[in-house]
Enzyme design. Structure first.
Site, PDB file in Angstrom:
ATOM      1  N   GLY A  89      80.897  49.845   9.776  1.00 42.28           N
ATOM      2  CA  GLY A  89      82.124  50.378  10.348  1.00 42.28           C
ATOM      3  C   GLY A  89      83.073  50.809   9.250  1.00 42.28           C
ATOM      4  N   CYS A 119      74.700  49.628   7.613  1.00 39.65           N
ATOM      5  CA  CYS A 119      75.539  50.813   7.718  1.00 39.65           C
ATOM      6  C   CYS A 119      76.442  50.981   6.496  1.00 39.65           C
ATOM      7  CB  CYS A 119      76.333  50.751   9.024  1.00 39.65           C
ATOM      8  SG  CYS A 119      76.992  52.335   9.559  1.00 39.65           S
ATOM      9  N   HIS A 120      77.767  50.893   6.664  1.00 38.50           N
ATOM     10  CA  HIS A 120      78.711  50.992   5.553  1.00 38.50           C
ATOM     11  C   HIS A 120      78.969  49.649   4.876  1.00 38.50           C
ATOM     12  CE1 HIS A 120      79.457  54.827   7.567  1.00 38.50           C
ATOM     13  NE2 HIS A 120      80.017  55.237   6.442  1.00 38.50           N
TER      14      HIS A 120
END
Length: 195
Positions: A89, A119-120
């Protein structure tokens, strides 16, 4: 199965599925998960965002839920934990500025404890300086940061449904990879997973 004590790093606008689903999976199989956020106390919440893949050039973002903080960031002793989870996120872009948080991450890497990052979340691993010589994946826009930090990019394809394990490090590009990401992480934890 031995119960593992797992630390999860969260912040405002953490990706909803990448925090909630791993938390629920890990608790469901019997592990204890403490969620911490700099500047937040147990009982407080962080806002989440839902990132979706709808055919645009990048993900879309919608409001998610509130996600509960369960432990005190300032009081937590990372040496008492068996593993670390870093959701993605937008939270990682500012969490990686917190020196104490980066020291926590370095502890898990140096002690060779299992780390699951998605992800991030890998932006935090880059900032902590723990990716040199490691193979991992992430959301595609994080590839240049991983490579600049000395990591090797692992391509998983456009489906975002795969994960990558390199020793203690389990990474994935986004929440569609949860089944494989969590399966590989649970294996690192020593949890018995039936096929």
């Amino acid at each position: 199965m031995a119960v593992k004590k797992i630390l999860m790093l969260a912040g405002d606008y953490v990706e909803d599925y990448e925090a909630m689903v791993p938390f629920q999976i890990l608790v469901m199989v019997g592990h204890k998960v403490d969620v911490v956020c700099p500047g937040k106390k147990p009982g407080e919440t962080v806002r989440t965002a839902v990132h979706d893949f709808e055919g645009d050039q990048t993900y879309s973002e919608k409001p998610g839920h509130n996600f509960a903080i369960t432990a005190d960031f300032d009081a937590v002793d990372e040496t008492t934990y068996d593993a670390l989870v870093i959701p993605g996120g937008r939270a990682p872009e500012y969490l990686r500025l917190n020196r104490r948080l980066l020291a926590m991450v370095r502890h898990f890497a140096q002690a060779n404890k299992p780390i699951a990052s998605i992800c991030h979340g890998q932006q935090i691993l880059v900032a902590a300086g723990v990716l040199k010589g490691r193979v991992c994946t992430a959301y595609p826009s994080v590839q240049p940061e991983i490579e600049a930090a000395g990591g090797t990019w692992h391509e998983v394809g456009a489906s975002y449904a795969n994960a990558c394990t390199d020793g203690n490090l389990v990474t994935a590009p986004a929440w569609p990879a949860h089944p494989e990401w969590m399966r590989q992480f649970l294996t690192r934890l020593g949890s018995r997973i039936e096929p």
